[in-house]
Design a protein around this motif. Structure first.
Motif, PDB file in Angstrom:
ATOM      1  N   VAL A   1      -2.126 -13.198  -2.635  1.00  0.00           N
ATOM      2  CA  VAL A   1      -1.474 -11.995  -2.086  1.00  0.00           C
ATOM      3  C   VAL A   1      -2.389 -10.788  -2.259  1.00  0.00           C
ATOM      4  O   VAL A   1      -2.569  -9.999  -1.325  1.00  0.00           O
ATOM      5  CB  VAL A   1      -0.093 -11.759  -2.736  1.00  0.00           C
ATOM      6  CG1 VAL A   1       0.479 -10.405  -2.332  1.00  0.00           C
ATOM      7  CG2 VAL A   1       0.868 -12.868  -2.350  1.00  0.00           C
ATOM      8  N   GLU A   2      -2.990 -10.649  -3.427  1.00  0.00           N
ATOM      9  CA  GLU A   2      -3.882  -9.521  -3.679  1.00  0.00           C
ATOM     10  C   GLU A   2      -5.096  -9.548  -2.754  1.00  0.00           C
ATOM     11  O   GLU A   2      -5.499  -8.519  -2.199  1.00  0.00           O
ATOM     12  CB  GLU A   2      -4.354  -9.509  -5.141  1.00  0.00           C
ATOM     13  CG  GLU A   2      -3.268  -9.219  -6.138  1.00  0.00           C
ATOM     14  CD  GLU A   2      -2.487 -10.454  -6.587  1.00  0.00           C
ATOM     15  OE1 GLU A   2      -2.612 -11.543  -5.959  1.00  0.00           O
ATOM     16  OE2 GLU A   2      -1.721 -10.327  -7.556  1.00  0.00           O
ATOM     17  N   THR A   3      -5.660 -10.731  -2.563  1.00  0.00           N
ATOM     18  CA  THR A   3      -6.834 -10.874  -1.694  1.00  0.00           C
ATOM     19  C   THR A   3      -6.489 -10.522  -0.256  1.00  0.00           C
ATOM     20  O   THR A   3      -7.229  -9.788   0.415  1.00  0.00           O
ATOM     21  CB  THR A   3      -7.379 -12.315  -1.782  1.00  0.00           C
ATOM     22  OG1 THR A   3      -7.713 -12.598  -3.141  1.00  0.00           O
ATOM     23  CG2 THR A   3      -8.602 -12.498  -0.903  1.00  0.00           C
ATOM     24  N   VAL A   4      -5.352 -11.028   0.225  1.00  0.00           N
ATOM     25  CA  VAL A   4      -4.927 -10.744   1.597  1.00  0.00           C
ATOM     26  C   VAL A   4      -4.603  -9.255   1.750  1.00  0.00           C
ATOM     27  O   VAL A   4      -4.996  -8.627   2.733  1.00  0.00           O
ATOM     28  CB  VAL A   4      -3.724 -11.633   1.992  1.00  0.00           C
ATOM     29  CG1 VAL A   4      -3.124 -11.182   3.319  1.00  0.00           C
ATOM     30  CG2 VAL A   4      -4.162 -13.086   2.061  1.00  0.00           C
ATOM     31  N   ALA A   5      -3.903  -8.690   0.777  1.00  0.00           N
ATOM     32  CA  ALA A   5      -3.569  -7.262   0.837  1.00  0.00           C
ATOM     33  C   ALA A   5      -4.836  -6.424   0.936  1.00  0.00           C
ATOM     34  O   ALA A   5      -4.913  -5.491   1.752  1.00  0.00           O
ATOM     35  CB  ALA A   5      -2.745  -6.856  -0.386  1.00  0.00           C
TER      36      ALA A   5
ATOM     37  N   VAL B   1       2.590  -6.901   1.773  1.00  0.00           N
ATOM     38  CA  VAL B   1       2.424  -8.320   2.097  1.00  0.00           C
ATOM     39  C   VAL B   1       3.699  -9.079   1.759  1.00  0.00           C
ATOM     40  O   VAL B   1       4.187  -9.886   2.561  1.00  0.00           O
ATOM     41  CB  VAL B   1       1.198  -8.934   1.382  1.00  0.00           C
ATOM     42  CG1 VAL B   1       1.144 -10.449   1.574  1.00  0.00           C
ATOM     43  CG2 VAL B   1      -0.094  -8.294   1.869  1.00  0.00           C
ATOM     44  N   TYR B   2       4.277  -8.801   0.586  1.00  0.00           N
ATOM     45  CA  TYR B   2       5.540  -9.454   0.221  1.00  0.00           C
ATOM     46  C   TYR B   2       6.645  -9.099   1.209  1.00  0.00           C
ATOM     47  O   TYR B   2       7.462  -9.948   1.570  1.00  0.00           O
ATOM     48  CB  TYR B   2       5.966  -9.086  -1.201  1.00  0.00           C
ATOM     49  CG  TYR B   2       5.178  -9.808  -2.261  1.00  0.00           C
ATOM     50  CD1 TYR B   2       5.196 -11.203  -2.358  1.00  0.00           C
ATOM     51  CD2 TYR B   2       4.410  -9.107  -3.184  1.00  0.00           C
ATOM     52  CE1 TYR B   2       4.482 -11.870  -3.339  1.00  0.00           C
ATOM     53  CE2 TYR B   2       3.690  -9.767  -4.181  1.00  0.00           C
ATOM     54  CZ  TYR B   2       3.733 -11.143  -4.234  1.00  0.00           C
ATOM     55  OH  TYR B   2       3.022 -11.808  -5.203  1.00  0.00           O
ATOM     56  N   ASN B   3       6.666  -7.857   1.671  1.00  0.00           N
ATOM     57  CA  ASN B   3       7.663  -7.468   2.684  1.00  0.00           C
ATOM     58  C   ASN B   3       7.477  -8.261   3.972  1.00  0.00           C
ATOM     59  O   ASN B   3       8.453  -8.703   4.581  1.00  0.00           O
ATOM     60  CB  ASN B   3       7.593  -5.965   2.976  1.00  0.00           C
ATOM     61  CG  ASN B   3       8.319  -5.148   1.948  1.00  0.00           C
ATOM     62  OD1 ASN B   3       9.190  -5.645   1.237  1.00  0.00           O
ATOM     63  ND2 ASN B   3       7.959  -3.878   1.842  1.00  0.00           N
TER      64      ASN B   3
ATOM     65  N   ALA C   1      -7.769  -7.325   2.127  1.00  0.00           N
ATOM     66  CA  ALA C   1      -8.398  -7.531   3.440  1.00  0.00           C
ATOM     67  C   ALA C   1      -7.646  -6.775   4.538  1.00  0.00           C
ATOM     68  O   ALA C   1      -8.264  -6.268   5.482  1.00  0.00           O
ATOM     69  CB  ALA C   1      -8.461  -9.018   3.774  1.00  0.00           C
ATOM     70  N   LEU C   2      -6.316  -6.709   4.422  1.00  0.00           N
ATOM     71  CA  LEU C   2      -5.502  -6.029   5.441  1.00  0.00           C
ATOM     72  C   LEU C   2      -5.432  -4.520   5.224  1.00  0.00           C
ATOM     73  O   LEU C   2      -4.960  -3.797   6.095  1.00  0.00           O
ATOM     74  CB  LEU C   2      -4.078  -6.600   5.460  1.00  0.00           C
ATOM     75  CG  LEU C   2      -3.926  -8.036   5.936  1.00  0.00           C
ATOM     76  CD1 LEU C   2      -2.479  -8.491   5.771  1.00  0.00           C
ATOM     77  CD2 LEU C   2      -4.371  -8.185   7.375  1.00  0.00           C
ATOM     78  N   GLY C   3      -5.869  -4.068   4.039  1.00  0.00           N
ATOM     79  CA  GLY C   3      -5.799  -2.635   3.746  1.00  0.00           C
ATOM     80  C   GLY C   3      -4.369  -2.171   3.498  1.00  0.00           C
ATOM     81  O   GLY C   3      -4.008  -1.050   3.846  1.00  0.00           O
ATOM     82  N   VAL C   4      -3.551  -3.059   2.930  1.00  0.00           N
ATOM     83  CA  VAL C   4      -2.164  -2.731   2.610  1.00  0.00           C
ATOM     84  C   VAL C   4      -1.913  -3.088   1.139  1.00  0.00           C
ATOM     85  O   VAL C   4      -2.752  -3.696   0.488  1.00  0.00           O
ATOM     86  CB  VAL C   4      -1.155  -3.493   3.511  1.00  0.00           C
ATOM     87  CG1 VAL C   4      -1.376  -3.141   4.980  1.00  0.00           C
ATOM     88  CG2 VAL C   4      -1.247  -5.001   3.304  1.00  0.00           C
ATOM     89  N   SER C   5      -0.744  -2.721   0.641  1.00  0.00           N
ATOM     90  CA  SER C   5      -0.400  -3.045  -0.739  1.00  0.00           C
ATOM     91  C   SER C   5       0.139  -4.469  -0.835  1.00  0.00           C
ATOM     92  O   SER C   5       0.537  -5.071   0.167  1.00  0.00           O
ATOM     93  CB  SER C   5       0.657  -2.067  -1.249  1.00  0.00           C
ATOM     94  OG  SER C   5       1.883  -2.296  -0.575  1.00  0.00           O
ATOM     95  N   ARG C   6       0.164  -4.995  -2.056  1.00  0.00           N
ATOM     96  CA  ARG C   6       0.789  -6.305  -2.290  1.00  0.00           C
ATOM     97  C   ARG C   6       2.250  -6.250  -1.869  1.00  0.00           C
ATOM     98  O   ARG C   6       2.775  -7.200  -1.289  1.00  0.00           O
ATOM     99  CB  ARG C   6       0.708  -6.682  -3.766  1.00  0.00           C
ATOM    100  CG  ARG C   6      -0.659  -7.012  -4.245  1.00  0.00           C
ATOM    101  CD  ARG C   6      -0.675  -7.471  -5.695  1.00  0.00           C
ATOM    102  NE  ARG C   6       0.583  -7.233  -6.382  1.00  0.00           N
ATOM    103  CZ  ARG C   6       0.701  -6.774  -7.615  1.00  0.00           C
ATOM    104  NH1 ARG C   6      -0.358  -6.511  -8.326  1.00  0.00           N
ATOM    105  NH2 ARG C   6       1.883  -6.588  -8.166  1.00  0.00           N
ATOM    106  N   PHE C   7       2.902  -5.134  -2.165  1.00  0.00           N
ATOM    107  CA  PHE C   7       4.306  -4.945  -1.799  1.00  0.00           C
ATOM    108  C   PHE C   7       4.502  -5.128  -0.295  1.00  0.00           C
ATOM    109  O   PHE C   7       5.454  -5.771   0.148  1.00  0.00           O
ATOM    110  CB  PHE C   7       4.763  -3.550  -2.245  1.00  0.00           C
ATOM    111  CG  PHE C   7       6.193  -3.258  -1.947  1.00  0.00           C
ATOM    112  CD1 PHE C   7       7.215  -3.817  -2.700  1.00  0.00           C
ATOM    113  CD2 PHE C   7       6.532  -2.416  -0.893  1.00  0.00           C
ATOM    114  CE1 PHE C   7       8.542  -3.549  -2.423  1.00  0.00           C
ATOM    115  CE2 PHE C   7       7.860  -2.140  -0.607  1.00  0.00           C
ATOM    116  CZ  PHE C   7       8.873  -2.717  -1.374  1.00  0.00           C
TER     117      PHE C   7
END
Length: 126
Positions: free
Chosen positions: A98-102, A112-114, A104-110
């Motif tokens: 989740v942290e890695t994807v967040a 990504v979870y949303n 890369a996307l320039g967003v928070s982990r929160f």
């Protein structure tokens, strides 16, 4: 590699190997966790699979190439689509996925979870 890289079988499997982020090696150089592929009764090539963490990096790079821009430059809807693709490919089973994807996307982990929760809620409504 003993088997020429231009052998038709090797050429046939190369796009799949590249898509996985794997590596082609000569059969005689195969290690215990490599997958040796045979054609017409003869070992032709071995595939060295990447570690899971490398696979996630490879997936992110492939998605970036596919979209033609850094993933952080995508609009919200496209980022949600990327998260769906990554979830289907098992990206979030990797430690710190989740942290890695967040990142890369320039967003928070929160965020990504949303995206994940929104998609799972929509699946549950079906």
């Amino acid at each position: 590699m003993t088997e020429p890289a231009d052998h038709p079988f090797v050429q046939a499997v190369k796009p799949l190997v590249d898509a996985m982020g794997a590596e082609l090696v000569a059969p005689e150089q195969a290690r215990g966790d490599d997958v040796v592929l045979a054609w017409e009764g003869q070992d032709r090539v071995a595939v060295r699979l990447p570690h899971l963490s490398e696979s996630l990096d490879h997936l992110l790079a492939e998605l970036e190439r596919r979209h033609g821009v850094p993933l952080s430059d995508l609009d919200r809807r496209t980022k949600q689509s990327v998260v769906r693709v990554l979830e289907a490919r098992g990206a979030f089973s990797v430690r710190h996925g989740v942290e890695t994807v967040a990142g890369a996307l320039g967003v928070s982990r929160f965020t990504v979870y949303n995206y994940l929760n929104r998609d799972n809620a929509a699946k549950g409504a079906d």
